[in-house]
Design an enzyme around this catalytic site. Sequence first.
Site, PDB file in Angstrom:
ATOM      1  N   SER A  76     -82.371  17.000 -49.538  1.00 21.12           N
ATOM      2  CA  SER A  76     -82.545  18.444 -49.648  1.00 21.12           C
ATOM      3  C   SER A  76     -83.525  18.964 -48.609  1.00 21.12           C
ATOM      4  O   SER A  76     -84.504  18.296 -48.262  1.00 21.12           O
ATOM      5  CB  SER A  76     -83.074  18.805 -51.038  1.00 21.12           C
ATOM      6  OG  SER A  76     -83.384  20.185 -51.131  1.00 21.12           O
ATOM      7  N   TYR A 126     -88.001  18.150 -58.112  1.00 21.21           N
ATOM      8  CA  TYR A 126     -86.785  18.049 -57.302  1.00 21.21           C
ATOM      9  C   TYR A 126     -87.157  17.810 -55.842  1.00 21.21           C
ATOM     10  O   TYR A 126     -86.637  16.897 -55.196  1.00 21.21           O
ATOM     11  CB  TYR A 126     -85.955  19.319 -57.436  1.00 21.21           C
ATOM     12  CG  TYR A 126     -84.660  19.292 -56.648  1.00 21.21           C
ATOM     13  CD1 TYR A 126     -83.553  18.613 -57.137  1.00 21.21           C
ATOM     14  CD2 TYR A 126     -84.555  19.949 -55.427  1.00 21.21           C
ATOM     15  CE1 TYR A 126     -82.368  18.583 -56.427  1.00 21.21           C
ATOM     16  CE2 TYR A 126     -83.372  19.921 -54.710  1.00 21.21           C
ATOM     17  CZ  TYR A 126     -82.278  19.238 -55.215  1.00 21.21           C
ATOM     18  OH  TYR A 126     -81.113  19.206 -54.492  1.00 21.21           O
TER      19      TYR A 126
END
Length: 255
Positions: free
Chosen positions: A147, A160
Amino acid sequence: MNLPASGRRVLVSGASRGLGRAVAQAFAANGDRVAVHFGSRADEARATLGSLEGAGHVLIGRDLSDPVGAAAVVDSAAEALGGVDVLVNNAAVNVRHPLAETPYEEWVAVWQRHVAVNLLATANLSHLAARRMIDQGGGGRIVNIGSRGAFRGEPDHPAYGATKAAVHALGQSLAVSLAPHGIGVASVAPGFFATERVASRLTGPDGPAILAQSPFHRIATASEIAAAVLWLASPEAEWSSGAVLDLNGASHLRT
């Protein structure tokens, strides 16, 4: 190593919808056979399976946060496909938990869940699939879905961002250790892209700001990310092993 350009045996984790579905579709369209893994969305996973071109694909449902479940997924994929040539680590959780708003007990539980699925399941699947690739003797590919948030921070989703940064680091470590076996390992770091999960944000008050993050004034499609994953898994991409490929439309530039 003799990694073919098509006809490969591919395991995609978290492929019931969104990017996982797009990745499974890209490999199937390439002439590969795909094991579609899902955790809990069985109906959506069956829809993914039904959307794939070609034949010989298989559906596998297990909880990857359990190491026994992860082993069962790889065993089932290898048995159904006759081996594993490509692993795409896409399964992940992403729950909002800004520190100032999240009670401690919830904070601990959210972090444990993110680590179990985003990091440990990725590590476990990579070990299991790579050992099969080594035994098969034909090389292979592992592509991790990371990400942009690993680099620019995720204030509302810190677990995350942290686990995706760890996934990038894991991929680079494995790239070095597995290269002698002809196994290439790379990661992609997408920015915002369109999925069912974020559709409401795009049509809501945050939509214009999200689009404005990129100078292209749009977000990516899942198929654009999937195309990069497909290339990283190709025989021609061996020299990109160890790379973390930014796919964010110039919305975040690393130096």
